[in-house]
Design a protein around this motif. Structure first.
Motif, mmCIF file in Angstrom:
data_model
loop_
_atom_site.group_PDB
_atom_site.id
_atom_site.type_symbol
_atom_site.label_atom_id
_atom_site.label_comp_id
_atom_site.label_asym_id
_atom_site.label_seq_id
_atom_site.Cartn_x
_atom_site.Cartn_y
_atom_site.Cartn_z
ATOM 1 N N LEU A 24 -6.858 0.979 5.107
ATOM 2 C CA LEU A 24 -6.624 0.664 3.686
ATOM 3 C C LEU A 24 -7.723 1.292 2.812
ATOM 4 C CD1 LEU A 24 -5.497 -3.071 3.417
ATOM 5 C CD2 LEU A 24 -4.201 -1.056 2.750
ATOM 6 N N TYR A 74 1.898 6.413 -6.922
ATOM 7 C CA TYR A 74 0.764 7.185 -7.439
ATOM 8 C C TYR A 74 0.980 8.679 -7.162
ATOM 9 C CZ TYR A 74 -4.093 7.587 -8.947
ATOM 10 O OH TYR A 74 -5.229 7.874 -9.645
ATOM 11 N N ILE A 105 -7.321 5.026 2.580
ATOM 12 C CA ILE A 105 -6.211 5.387 1.676
ATOM 13 C C ILE A 105 -6.708 5.367 0.229
ATOM 14 C CG2 ILE A 105 -4.027 4.520 0.721
ATOM 15 C CD1 ILE A 105 -3.353 3.674 3.678
ATOM 16 N N MET A 106 -7.496 4.346 -0.122
ATOM 17 C CA MET A 106 -8.052 4.259 -1.487
ATOM 18 C C MET A 106 -8.990 5.435 -1.769
ATOM 19 S SD MET A 106 -6.626 1.692 -2.710
ATOM 20 C CE MET A 106 -5.519 0.529 -1.958
ATOM 21 N N LEU A 148 -6.790 20.298 -13.753
ATOM 22 C CA LEU A 148 -5.959 20.387 -14.964
ATOM 23 C C LEU A 148 -6.794 20.478 -16.248
ATOM 24 C CD1 LEU A 148 -3.024 17.985 -14.054
ATOM 25 C CD2 LEU A 148 -3.214 20.433 -13.707
ATOM 26 N N ALA A 172 0.840 -1.206 0.000
ATOM 27 C CA ALA A 172 0.000 0.000 0.000
ATOM 28 C C ALA A 172 0.872 1.252 0.000
ATOM 29 C CB ALA A 172 -0.928 -0.010 1.210
ATOM 30 N N LEU A 187 -5.181 9.500 -15.557
ATOM 31 C CA LEU A 187 -3.877 9.835 -14.981
ATOM 32 C C LEU A 187 -2.755 9.831 -16.023
ATOM 33 C CD1 LEU A 187 -3.089 10.646 -12.176
ATOM 34 C CD2 LEU A 187 -2.248 8.353 -11.806
ATOM 35 N N PHE A 188 -2.849 8.943 -17.005
ATOM 36 C CA PHE A 188 -1.772 8.854 -17.993
ATOM 37 C C PHE A 188 -2.218 9.344 -19.363
ATOM 38 C CE2 PHE A 188 -0.670 5.764 -14.737
ATOM 39 C CZ PHE A 188 0.611 6.169 -14.437
ATOM 40 N N VAL A 248 3.327 10.308 -9.616
ATOM 41 C CA VAL A 248 2.663 10.599 -10.894
ATOM 42 C C VAL A 248 1.796 11.861 -10.765
ATOM 43 C CG1 VAL A 248 1.043 9.734 -12.631
ATOM 44 C CG2 VAL A 248 2.659 8.174 -11.574
ATOM 45 N N LEU A 249 1.060 11.952 -9.657
ATOM 46 C CA LEU A 249 0.229 13.150 -9.432
ATOM 47 C C LEU A 249 1.101 14.406 -9.329
ATOM 48 C CD1 LEU A 249 -2.457 11.998 -6.817
ATOM 49 C CD2 LEU A 249 -2.777 12.364 -9.243
ATOM 50 N N TRP A 276 -8.922 8.378 -0.357
ATOM 51 C CA TRP A 276 -8.118 9.603 -0.446
ATOM 52 C C TRP A 276 -7.412 9.693 -1.810
ATOM 53 C CZ3 TRP A 276 -7.728 14.286 0.563
ATOM 54 C CH2 TRP A 276 -6.524 14.986 0.592
ATOM 55 N N ILE A 277 -6.897 8.564 -2.300
ATOM 56 C CA ILE A 277 -6.266 8.552 -3.631
ATOM 57 C C ILE A 277 -7.306 8.925 -4.702
ATOM 58 C CG2 ILE A 277 -5.340 7.000 -5.409
ATOM 59 C CD1 ILE A 277 -3.695 5.632 -3.269
ATOM 60 N N LEU A 302 2.392 1.722 -3.436
ATOM 61 C CA LEU A 302 1.353 2.213 -4.351
ATOM 62 C C LEU A 302 1.091 3.699 -4.106
ATOM 63 C CD1 LEU A 302 -1.045 1.359 -6.391
ATOM 64 C CD2 LEU A 302 -2.452 1.381 -4.347
ATOM 65 N N TYR A 303 1.000 4.071 -2.836
ATOM 66 C CA TYR A 303 0.700 5.464 -2.480
ATOM 67 C C TYR A 303 1.823 6.392 -2.953
ATOM 68 C CZ TYR A 303 -1.250 9.282 0.276
ATOM 69 O OH TYR A 303 -1.815 10.468 0.664
ATOM 70 N N THR A 321 -7.225 16.318 -9.374
ATOM 71 C CA THR A 321 -6.249 16.503 -10.456
ATOM 72 C C THR A 321 -6.952 16.667 -11.801
ATOM 73 O OG1 THR A 321 -4.683 15.151 -9.230
ATOM 74 C CG2 THR A 321 -4.214 15.462 -11.550
ATOM 75 N N MET A 358 -7.945 12.700 -4.617
ATOM 76 C CA MET A 358 -6.846 13.464 -5.224
ATOM 77 C C MET A 358 -6.847 13.312 -6.746
ATOM 78 S SD MET A 358 -5.666 15.129 -2.804
ATOM 79 C CE MET A 358 -4.165 15.962 -3.281
ATOM 80 N N TYR A 400 -1.564 15.769 0.118
ATOM 81 C CA TYR A 400 -1.334 14.361 -0.213
ATOM 82 C C TYR A 400 -0.371 13.716 0.791
ATOM 83 C CZ TYR A 400 -0.762 10.219 -3.129
ATOM 84 O OH TYR A 400 -0.767 8.919 -3.599
ATOM 85 N N HIS A 446 2.177 15.579 -12.701
ATOM 86 C CA HIS A 446 1.128 16.289 -13.435
ATOM 87 C C HIS A 446 0.920 17.693 -12.887
ATOM 88 C CE1 HIS A 446 -0.205 13.336 -16.263
ATOM 89 N NE2 HIS A 446 -0.333 12.413 -15.336
ATOM 90 N N TRP A 447 0.912 17.796 -11.557
ATOM 91 C CA TRP A 447 0.673 19.119 -10.956
ATOM 92 C C TRP A 447 1.804 20.070 -11.329
ATOM 93 C CZ3 TRP A 447 -0.390 16.521 -5.587
ATOM 94 C CH2 TRP A 447 -1.660 15.955 -5.604
#
Lengths: 64, 198
Positions: free
Chosen positions: B77, A19, B80-81, B95, A12, B113-114, A22-23, B83-84, A15-16, B91, B87, A44, A26-27
């Motif tokens: 857990l 990720y 966290i998901m 943008l 986790a 994201l990509f 990547v954010l 919150w991601i 991953l955090y 984004t 964000m 974040y 972009h910012w």
């Protein structure tokens, strides 16, 4: 059980962080306001620390 | 160190999504309406809050000492998901931008994201602009879909959902198109006059 918990924790976390990078890219690359970028990165990282302290705390409690 | 200065200047001059041509004037920069951001974040937060409620109920129902730590681990857990996801919503909202200049319309869209799209339409190619409100909230808060139709057969129309005050943006675009066409007509008449009277 203990090792599985820590595997989940570190997965986790990886991953955090991945990720987040990547954010951040972009910012920094596309955002028009330096303040918005700084606040987004701070949010974040800040909330991430709190959530991972909770996660790590729970994992430690389970292991003990 | 000069690259730092030029990079900072570009950042402060809002030239990240596109380069402003010499002599080009930016007339409008617009993001999606705040309601789009609030709606998406709220729906995601509801998922997070449901997780917290479920965790509290489970802890109260099952009175075994090890359970709270398991629930807290799972809840952390889940949060966290959530919150991601929040964000990511922020984004893609922040943008996405629609820029109208006196030469063109630029739509930079963070699709995922990509995946990022930057679409440009020259004003002289614009044929029409239409707006569409689809529900009560859009009508009350004055935001909706703005579609720019072009003369080109091989390029799709430009669409942006969630534009605030779409009628005002539409009027601005159409007025600007009129001005461009008038300037173009004047150039053509001048060229025709020069050919006729060399």
């Amino acid at each position: 059980m203990a090792s599985l918990l820590w595997i989940v924790f570190y997965a986790a976390l990886a991953l955090y962080i991945g990720y987040g990078l990547v954010l951040f890219y972009h910012w920094i690359r596309w955002a028009h306001s330096a303040l918005a970028v700084i606040l987004s990165i701070a949010a974040y990282i800040g909330l991430g620390i709190i959530l991972f302290v909770l996660l790590g705390g729970a994992a430690t409690a389970l292991v003990i | 160190m000069s690259w730092i200065g030029s990079y900072t200047a570009a950042w402060l001059n809002d030239e990240k999504a596109f380069k402003v041509h010499p002599g080009e004037t930016v007339l409008l920069k617009v993001r999606k309406h705040w309601f789009i951001l609030v709606r998406d974040v709220f729906l995601t937060l509801v998922g997070g809050i449901l997780g917290v409620i479920l965790a509290i109920m489970t802890i109260r129902l099952i009175a075994i000492s090890v359970v709270p730590a398991v629930i807290l681990f799972a809840l952390s857990l889940w949060l966290i998901m959530v919150w991601i996801a929040i964000m990511t919503i922020w984004t893609t909202y922040y943008l996405d931008m629609w820029v109208v200049t006196d030469e063109r319309i630029v739509y930079s869209e963070q699709v995922s994201l990509f995946s990022r799209d930057i679409t440009t339409i020259q004003l002289e190619r614009v044929q029409d602009a239409t707006i569409k409100y689809t529900n009560f909230i859009e009508t009350i808060l004055d935001f909706g879909l703005l579609r720019i139709q072009t003369a080109s057969t091989n390029s799709a129309d430009m669409e942006m959902y969630g534009i605030p005050h779409p009628e005002a943006v539409r009027q601005l675009v159409l007025n600007q198109v009129d001005q461009v066409m008038r300037r173009r007509g004047a150039h053509l008449r001048e060229a025709a006059r020069l050919i006729a009277n060399p």
